[in-house]
Design an enzyme around this catalytic site. Structure first.
Site, PDB file in Angstrom:
ATOM      1  N   SER A  91       0.852  -1.184   0.000  1.00 46.60           N
ATOM      2  CA  SER A  91       0.000   0.000   0.000  1.00 46.60           C
ATOM      3  C   SER A  91       0.895   1.243   0.000  1.00 46.60           C
ATOM      4  CB  SER A  91      -0.908  -0.014   1.229  1.00 46.60           C
ATOM      5  OG  SER A  91      -0.158  -0.308   2.389  1.00 46.60           O
ATOM      6  N   GLU A 119       1.142   5.507   1.010  1.00 51.82           N
ATOM      7  CA  GLU A 119       0.553   6.578   1.823  1.00 51.82           C
ATOM      8  C   GLU A 119       0.815   7.955   1.203  1.00 51.82           C
ATOM      9  OE1 GLU A 119       0.982   6.198   6.115  1.00 51.82           O
ATOM     10  OE2 GLU A 119       1.615   8.294   6.204  1.00 51.82           O
ATOM     11  N   ALA A 149      -3.748  15.739  13.213  1.00 45.34           N
ATOM     12  CA  ALA A 149      -4.320  15.615  14.558  1.00 45.34           C
ATOM     13  C   ALA A 149      -5.176  16.835  14.858  1.00 45.34           C
ATOM     14  CB  ALA A 149      -3.208  15.472  15.581  1.00 45.34           C
ATOM     15  N   HIS A 183      -6.801   8.026   7.130  1.00 46.10           N
ATOM     16  CA  HIS A 183      -6.357   7.868   8.512  1.00 46.10           C
ATOM     17  C   HIS A 183      -7.351   8.678   9.348  1.00 46.10           C
ATOM     18  CE1 HIS A 183      -1.874   6.907   7.519  1.00 46.10           C
ATOM     19  NE2 HIS A 183      -2.669   6.513   6.543  1.00 46.10           N
ATOM     20  N   ARG A 208      -4.188   7.484  17.453  1.00 48.89           N
ATOM     21  CA  ARG A 208      -4.393   8.523  18.449  1.00 48.89           C
ATOM     22  C   ARG A 208      -4.022   9.880  17.876  1.00 48.89           C
ATOM     23  NH1 ARG A 208      -0.321   9.515  23.308  1.00 48.89           N
ATOM     24  NH2 ARG A 208       0.777  10.357  21.496  1.00 48.89           N
ATOM     25  N   ASP A 248      -1.019  13.108  17.410  1.00 53.46           N
ATOM     26  CA  ASP A 248      -0.264  13.955  18.345  1.00 53.46           C
ATOM     27  C   ASP A 248      -0.767  15.368  18.187  1.00 53.46           C
ATOM     28  OD1 ASP A 248       1.724  12.057  19.338  1.00 53.46           O
ATOM     29  OD2 ASP A 248       2.423  12.032  17.257  1.00 53.46           O
ATOM     30  N   ALA A 298      -5.422   5.144  21.156  1.00 48.45           N
ATOM     31  CA  ALA A 298      -6.028   4.621  19.924  1.00 48.45           C
ATOM     32  C   ALA A 298      -6.952   3.433  20.177  1.00 48.45           C
ATOM     33  CB  ALA A 298      -4.929   4.243  18.928  1.00 48.45           C
ATOM     34  N   TYR A 331       4.872  -0.236  16.573  1.00 49.45           N
ATOM     35  CA  TYR A 331       6.173   0.413  16.735  1.00 49.45           C
ATOM     36  C   TYR A 331       7.269  -0.598  17.075  1.00 49.45           C
ATOM     37  CZ  TYR A 331       3.170   4.441  16.698  1.00 49.45           C
ATOM     38  OH  TYR A 331       2.240   5.360  16.310  1.00 49.45           O
ATOM     39  N   HIS A 369       7.276   3.074  20.653  1.00 46.29           N
ATOM     40  CA  HIS A 369       6.757   4.444  20.528  1.00 46.29           C
ATOM     41  C   HIS A 369       7.510   5.363  21.499  1.00 46.29           C
ATOM     42  CE1 HIS A 369       3.900   7.808  21.124  1.00 46.29           C
ATOM     43  NE2 HIS A 369       3.648   7.604  19.843  1.00 46.29           N
ATOM     44  N   GLN A 394       5.456   1.881  12.183  1.00 45.79           N
ATOM     45  CA  GLN A 394       6.282   3.063  11.983  1.00 45.79           C
ATOM     46  C   GLN A 394       7.482   2.614  11.156  1.00 45.79           C
ATOM     47  OE1 GLN A 394       6.805   6.055  11.391  1.00 45.79           O
ATOM     48  NE2 GLN A 394       6.089   6.796  13.384  1.00 45.79           N
ATOM     49  N   PHE A 425      12.631  13.880  10.797  1.00 45.35           N
ATOM     50  CA  PHE A 425      11.472  12.992  10.999  1.00 45.35           C
ATOM     51  C   PHE A 425      11.798  11.908  12.013  1.00 45.35           C
ATOM     52  CE2 PHE A 425       9.235  13.331   6.591  1.00 45.35           C
ATOM     53  CZ  PHE A 425       8.714  14.546   6.977  1.00 45.35           C
ATOM     54  N   HIS A 479       4.148  -1.058   3.386  1.00 47.21           N
ATOM     55  CA  HIS A 479       3.366   0.177   3.272  1.00 47.21           C
ATOM     56  C   HIS A 479       4.374   1.297   3.021  1.00 47.21           C
ATOM     57  CE1 HIS A 479       0.023   2.968   4.290  1.00 47.21           C
ATOM     58  NE2 HIS A 479       0.929   3.675   4.941  1.00 47.21           N
TER      59      HIS A 479
END
Ligand code: FAD
Length: 275
Positions: free
Chosen positions: A7, A9, A43, A68, A98, A100, A114, A136, A140, A167, A207, A257
């Site tokens: 997939s 994104e 978010a 998302h 969830r 940020d 989440a 993660y 996380h 991630q 990032f 992904h």
């Protein structure tokens, strides 16, 4: 190699020009026949309209697409309205997060984590949506401990998630270890590996600091040594990430992904090396 489940994104464009550019990007990436395109969600709902518009456009072009949905800052009522809108457009997939909140945003809303969002989606809409959640492998950044993070992941799956996307990471062992641990807990949903192509050193470092992805020392030093030589960064990055993808698929990863950053070339180059 057989075509793995993969997939791509996107993030929603902010301008009409960006939307036009994404249309062209999506058409080119469609030639790779991804399973679906997902579209991120700011978010606090900051990109809500852009996320929905982009997903609806992709669906209208005959491709599958998943918005998302991040719950932080949201209320039951606001999330209920978003779910109803998704349903009205016959959207069947969601990546549930969830999110940020940007600093200074204010109230955190009615959902803390989440798993509460996944539970709410199931309560409100039954089995209508195929739900993906985040995982993660390198833990996380806000988790109290790796074990706590693993249990938080288990809660999301128990609340009704069908699958997970990780991630991004550059250490395949972290992924295999994480998957092993989930299997020991009896979690058997597919855990698709999130893949970030390497194209820009400064952006990657920024990032990765934010999201807790580790850049192996040898990769970091080598990238830094190329300075402004963007062609060498891209060529080396492609070798590193291709080798990572090959190892993941050979080791049983159910799919990939791609974090495309709305660009055609990095995902296409990687994909062509893999098939
Ligand atoms: P959660 O699963 O809720 O976990 C968040 C943290 O809380 C973790 O540290 C966890 O260990 C901890 N935790 C969970 N439950 C508890 C508990 N009961 N008590 C104490 N601690 C707990 N962000 C966006 O804003 N928009 C996007 O579109 C987006 N897309 C993403 C897509 C993918 C595939 C991934 C991997 C991330 C994405 N993100 C996105 C980033 C994500 O929102 C952040 O990583 C966010 O910080 C965590 O979201 P989550 O859904 O994993 O949260």
């Amino acid at each position: 190699m057989a075509n793995p489940n993969f997939s791509i994104e996107f993030f929603p464009p902010k301008t009409a020009e960006g939307a036009e550019k994404l249309r062209v990007t999506r058409a080119k990436l469609s030639e790779l026949h991804p399973k679906y395109f997902s579209v991120t969600f700011g978010a606090g709902g900051s990109t809500q309209r852009g996320t929905l518009d982009t997903v609806v456009e992709i669906l209208a072009a005959g491709e599958d697409s998943a918005p998302h949905l991040s719950c932080v800052g949201g209320t039951r009522e606001s999330i209920r309205a978003i779910l109803a809108e998704f349903k009205s457009h016959n959207i069947k997939r969601i990546v549930a997060l969830r999110g940020d909140l940007p600093s200074g945003y204010g109230a955190a809303g009615e959902f803390r984590y989440a798993n509460e969002l996944v539970e709410f989606i199931r309560q409100e809409t039954g089995e209508w949506f195929h739900i993906e959640v985040a995982a993660y492998p390198e833990v996380h950044p806000q988790a109290k401990s790796p074990q706590d993070d693993l249990l938080a992941f288990e809660r999301k799956v128990k609340a009704g998630a069908n699958a997970a996307i990780t991630q991004y990471f550059y250490n395949a062992d972290a992924y295999f270890q994480f998957v092993d641990q989930t299997r020991k807990l009896g979690i058997d949903v597919p855990i698709v590996a999130g893949i970030m192509p390497i194209t820009n050193y400064t952006q990657l470092m920024r990032f990765s600091d934010m999201c807790g992805a580790e850049i192996p020392r040898w990769v970091r030093l080598k990238l830094a040594s190329f300075g402004d030589d963007s062609a060498s960064i891209k060529a080396f990055g492609l070798d590193v990430v291709t080798a990572l993808c090959e190892r993941l698929l050979a080791g049983g990863a159910p799919g990939l992904h791609f974090y495309s950053m709305n660009q055609v070339a990095p995902t296409t180059a990687l994909w062509q090396r893999l098939v």
